[in-house]
Scaffold this motif. Structure first.
Motif, PDB file in Angstrom:
ATOM      1  N   MET A 182       0.839  -1.193   0.000  1.00  0.00           N
ATOM      2  CA  MET A 182       0.000   0.000   0.000  1.00  0.00           C
ATOM      3  C   MET A 182       0.881   1.253   0.000  1.00  0.00           C
ATOM      4  O   MET A 182       0.530   2.268  -0.587  1.00  0.00           O
ATOM      5  CB  MET A 182      -0.906  -0.027   1.238  1.00  0.00           C
ATOM      6  CG  MET A 182      -1.972   1.025   1.285  1.00  0.00           C
ATOM      7  SD  MET A 182      -3.322   0.684   0.155  1.00  0.00           S
ATOM      8  CE  MET A 182      -4.211   2.245   0.272  1.00  0.00           C
ATOM      9  N   GLU A 183       2.024   1.159   0.657  1.00  0.00           N
ATOM     10  CA  GLU A 183       2.939   2.301   0.701  1.00  0.00           C
ATOM     11  C   GLU A 183       3.530   2.592  -0.674  1.00  0.00           C
ATOM     12  O   GLU A 183       3.943   3.704  -0.956  1.00  0.00           O
ATOM     13  CB  GLU A 183       4.077   2.036   1.705  1.00  0.00           C
ATOM     14  CG  GLU A 183       3.642   2.100   3.150  1.00  0.00           C
ATOM     15  CD  GLU A 183       3.182   3.486   3.528  1.00  0.00           C
ATOM     16  OE1 GLU A 183       4.046   4.336   3.804  1.00  0.00           O
ATOM     17  OE2 GLU A 183       1.961   3.737   3.540  1.00  0.00           O
ATOM     18  N   ASP A 184       3.607   1.547  -1.514  1.00  0.00           N
ATOM     19  CA  ASP A 184       4.063   1.706  -2.898  1.00  0.00           C
ATOM     20  C   ASP A 184       5.402   2.433  -2.999  1.00  0.00           C
ATOM     21  O   ASP A 184       5.540   3.406  -3.724  1.00  0.00           O
ATOM     22  CB  ASP A 184       2.991   2.463  -3.700  1.00  0.00           C
ATOM     23  CG  ASP A 184       3.154   2.247  -5.200  1.00  0.00           C
ATOM     24  OD1 ASP A 184       3.812   1.260  -5.582  1.00  0.00           O
ATOM     25  OD2 ASP A 184       2.659   3.078  -5.984  1.00  0.00           O
ATOM     26  N   ARG A 185       6.371   1.931  -2.256  1.00  0.00           N
ATOM     27  CA  ARG A 185       7.700   2.550  -2.290  1.00  0.00           C
ATOM     28  C   ARG A 185       8.636   1.768  -3.207  1.00  0.00           C
ATOM     29  O   ARG A 185       8.524   0.547  -3.294  1.00  0.00           O
ATOM     30  CB  ARG A 185       8.287   2.578  -0.874  1.00  0.00           C
ATOM     31  CG  ARG A 185       7.449   3.326   0.154  1.00  0.00           C
ATOM     32  CD  ARG A 185       7.521   4.803  -0.097  1.00  0.00           C
ATOM     33  NE  ARG A 185       6.608   5.529   0.791  1.00  0.00           N
ATOM     34  CZ  ARG A 185       6.912   5.919   2.027  1.00  0.00           C
ATOM     35  NH1 ARG A 185       8.090   5.628   2.540  1.00  0.00           N
ATOM     36  NH2 ARG A 185       6.051   6.590   2.732  1.00  0.00           N
ATOM     37  N   PRO A 186       9.585   2.467  -3.830  1.00  0.00           N
ATOM     38  CA  PRO A 186      10.521   1.775  -4.738  1.00  0.00           C
ATOM     39  C   PRO A 186      11.536   0.902  -3.989  1.00  0.00           C
ATOM     40  O   PRO A 186      12.124   0.006  -4.594  1.00  0.00           O
ATOM     41  CB  PRO A 186      11.214   2.908  -5.472  1.00  0.00           C
ATOM     42  CG  PRO A 186      11.054   4.094  -4.583  1.00  0.00           C
ATOM     43  CD  PRO A 186       9.765   3.915  -3.857  1.00  0.00           C
ATOM     44  N   ILE A 187      11.749   1.177  -2.704  1.00  0.00           N
ATOM     45  CA  ILE A 187      12.711   0.395  -1.926  1.00  0.00           C
ATOM     46  C   ILE A 187      11.942  -0.320  -0.808  1.00  0.00           C
ATOM     47  O   ILE A 187      11.163   0.305  -0.088  1.00  0.00           O
ATOM     48  CB  ILE A 187      13.785   1.308  -1.295  1.00  0.00           C
ATOM     49  CG1 ILE A 187      14.473   2.152  -2.366  1.00  0.00           C
ATOM     50  CG2 ILE A 187      14.801   0.479  -0.509  1.00  0.00           C
ATOM     51  CD1 ILE A 187      15.226   3.346  -1.821  1.00  0.00           C
ATOM     52  N   VAL A 188      12.151  -1.633  -0.681  1.00  0.00           N
ATOM     53  CA  VAL A 188      11.453  -2.387   0.353  1.00  0.00           C
ATOM     54  C   VAL A 188      12.469  -3.113   1.223  1.00  0.00           C
ATOM     55  O   VAL A 188      13.348  -3.815   0.714  1.00  0.00           O
ATOM     56  CB  VAL A 188      10.455  -3.398  -0.260  1.00  0.00           C
ATOM     57  CG1 VAL A 188       9.779  -4.208   0.834  1.00  0.00           C
ATOM     58  CG2 VAL A 188       9.412  -2.668  -1.101  1.00  0.00           C
TER      59      VAL A 188
END
Lengths: 244, 242
Positions: free
Chosen positions: B146-152
Motif C-alpha cells: 500500500m505504501e508503494d515505495r521503490p525500496i522495500v
C-alpha cells in the motif's frame, strides 16, 4: 460461578460476624450483629439514601475531573521533555504528602460544601490516573514507532494514531483503581468538615454510639464502591481491549 | 511508484566504541532482491535499519546513497519479523495505516485491490487477533505494498512462520514486490537461496557474495541447484562460527 462464589463468601462472612456476636455477647454499641444492622439499615433507608446521593455526586464529579486532569497531564508529560523535568518531581512530591493533612486546608479554601470533597477525590485519583496513562504512553512498542517513522508520520499523528490507543489499556487500569480510591477521598473530605454525605453520617452515628447505623452507612459505602468499580470496569472494557 | 534505484551503503559501525562491523560496501541492484544472510549479532539488522533511517544504537560512519541522488530513507517501506499490526485496528485500517498517519485520504480502490490480492477480502473488518500468523503477515505485506515505495526493506519477515506458510509467503512476496529494490535480511540459508537475485553472506570478517542459483526467483523448494546453494550458504555460516 463468579457471582455464586461472591454470594457464598458474603454469607460466610455474615455467619462469622454473627457467630462472634453470639459467642462473645458484646453489647450492640460495640459490635452490632448483621441482623440488627440490616434492620437499622431498613429503618433508616431514606436517610442513608439521601447521604449516599450526596457522596455519589461528589465521587462522580471527582472521578470525572480527576480523569480529565490526569489524562491532560499525562499527555503533556508524554509530549514534552521540559514538562517531564519540571512537573514529574512535583507530582511525586504531592503524593508524598498525606492526603489527610490536606483535607482541612481544602475545607478552609473551598468551604464546607461539595467542592472540597470533589477536590479530595480528585487529589487522591489524580496520581494513579496520570502515572498509569503516562507509563502507557511512554511504553509504546518500539516496532510501531519504527514503522510509523518509515511512513513519515508526524509526532502529533504518531501520538494520536499509535501512542494514545496503545496506552488506553493502561489508562483503563488507572481508572479502575481510581474508582476504588475516589470514594475514600470524598469520605475523608466529609470527615474533616461537612453536614451531609455518608462520611458525615458515619461520624455522626459513631459520636452518638449508634454503632448499628455507623455499620449500615459503612456497608452502604462499601457496596457503592464495589458497584462503582464494576461500572467503571464495564465502561472501560473496550479501552482495555477486553471486548471487541 | 517512482523507478527503483540502485542503493549503496558503505561504511563501518560501532556501539560505544566497540566495532559492530568493519568497513564494508553493500550494493543493492535496482529492482532486484538482495538477500543479506548472517547469524545473530553480526549487524545485518543494523545495516537494514540504517538504510531505513531508524534508530540503531550504533555509530555509523559512511554513506547511504542512491544512484539517482535522491534521499533514501523517505522512499522505503519496512516489514519486520513482528507483523506490527495495530491490535485495535481492523485489517483494512492496518493496511492503510501509512495514509492515515500522514493525514492523506486513503485510496479505497487500491486498498481493496491489495487486500483481495492477499486473499484477505473476507477479513477486511476483523482485528489482527482473529487472524492466523500467515494471515497477519499477509496483512503486513498488503500494508507494505500500500505504501508503494521503490525500496522495500524486509527484516526476517517470515522467520516466525511454520515451514509451509513461510514458503507460501515467500512466493507471494517475491511476486508482489517484483520490480522494487528489495533488501531481505535473513538467517535462513534456504530463504536466501530461494529468493535472492543476489546473495550476500555477512560474517564477522565482512561481506562475501555468493553466486545465486540460475533459476528465476522464487525458486522451487526442491530445485536441486537451490538446495546446493542452500548447503553452500550454510557451510559458509558454519565456517564463520568455527
Amino acid at each position: 460461578m463468579k457471582y455464586l462464589s461472591a454470594l457464598a463468601a458474603t454469607l460466610f462472612a455474615l455467619a462469622i460476624w454473627q457467630g462472634i456476636v453470639t459467642v462473645t455477647g458484646l453489647p450492640k454499641f460495640i459490635l452490632p450483629g448483621p441482623a440488627l444492622v440490616a434492620e437499622t439499615w431498613w429503618q433508616n433507608r431514606w436517610l442513608i439514601a439521601e447521604h449516599t446521593r450526596i457522596t455519589a455526586i461528589e465521587v462522580v464529579i471527582g472521578l470525572f475531573c480527576g480523569t480529565v486532569l490526569g489524562v491532560v497531564t499525562a499527555l503533556q508529560l508524554a509530549s514534552s521533555r521540559a514538562a517531564r523535568v519540571l512537573v514529574q518531581p512535583m507530582l511525586v512530591f504531592t503524593q508524598a504528602l498525606p492526603v489527610f493533612a490536606l483535607a482541612p486546608l481544602l475545607t478552609l479554601w473551598l468551604g464546607y460544601g461539595l467542592w472540597s470533597k470533589v477536590a479530595m477525590a480528585v487529589l487522591i485519583i489524580y496520581f494513579p490516573i496520570t502515572s498509569s496513562f503516562f507509563d502507557g504512553l511512554m511504553r509504546t512498542p518500539a516496532g510501531y514507532l519504527d514503522l510509523a517513522r518509515t511512513m513519515q508520520a508526524s509526532k502529533r499523528s504518531v501520538l494520536w494514531h499509535i501512542r494514545i490507543p496503545a496506552a488506553l489499556p493502561s489508562l483503563a487500569s488507572g481508572m479502575r483503581l481510581a474508582a476504588v480510591y475516589a470514594p475514600i477521598g470524598a469520605v475523608i473530605g466529609e470527615w474533616v468538615g461537612s453536614s451531609q454525605g455518608l462520611g458525615y453520617l458515619m461520624l455522626l452515628a459513631n459520636g452518638r454510639a449508634k454503632t448499628d447505623l455507623m455499620f449500615a452507612a459503612m456497608l452502604t459505602l462499601g457496596v457503592f464502591s464495589i458497584l462503582l468499580h464494576l461500572i467503571v470496569r464495564r465502561a472501560t472494557a473496550r479501552m482495555a481491549g477486553e471486548v471487541r | 511508484m517512482t523507478p527503483a534505484p540502485d542503493l549503496t551503503i558503505s561504511g563501518s559501525a560501532s556501539i560505544a566504541g566497540v566495532p559492530l562491523f568493519a568497513p564494508l560496501t553493500l550494493s543493492l541492484a535496482a529492482g532486484q532482491w538482495t538477500c543479506l544472510l548472517g547469524g545473530s549479532g553480526v549487524g545485518k539488522t543494523t545495516v537494514l535499519r540504517l538504510i531505513a533511517g531508524l534508530e540503531t544504537g550504533a555509530d555509523f560512519i559512511g554513506s547511504i546513497t542512491a544512484n539517482d541522488a535522491q534521499p533514501v530513507a523517505d522512499r522505503v517501506a519496512y516489514m519486520a519479523q513482528d507483523d506490527l499490526l495495530l491490535p485495535w485496528a481492523t485489517v483494512a485500517q492496518n493496511v492503510s495505516l501509512g495514509a492515515r498517519l500522514r493525514g492523506e485520504t486513503v485510496n479505497q480502490d487500491r486498498r481493496e485491490r491489495l487486500i483481495r490480492r492477499m486473499r484477505l477480502q473476507d477479513h477486511m473488518s476483523r482485528k489482527p487477533s482473529e487472524l492466523s500468523g500467515g494471515q497477519r503477515q499477509r496483512v503486513a505485506l498488503a500494508r507494505t505494498l500500500m505504501e508503494d515505495r521503490p525500496i522495500v526493506l524486509l527484516d526476517e519477515p517470515f522467520s516466525a512462520l511454520d515451514a509451509r506458510t513461510r514458503a507460501d509467503m515467500q512466493d507471494l512476496a517475491a511476486e508482489a514486490l517484483q520490480g522494487r529494490t528489495v533488501l531481505l535480511v535473513t538467517h535462513d540459508p534456504a530463504e536466501a537461496a530461494r529468493l535472492g537475485q543476489s546473495i550476500v553472506v555477512m560474517t564477522q570478517a565482512g561481506l562475501t557474495s555468493c553466486q545465486p542459483p540460475h533459476a528465476p526467483a522464487p525458486r522451487k523448494v526442491d530445485d536441486l541447484e537451490t538446495l546446493e546453494t542452500q548447503g553452500e550458504l550454510l557451510r559458509m555460516l558454519r565456517e564463520d562460527a568455527a
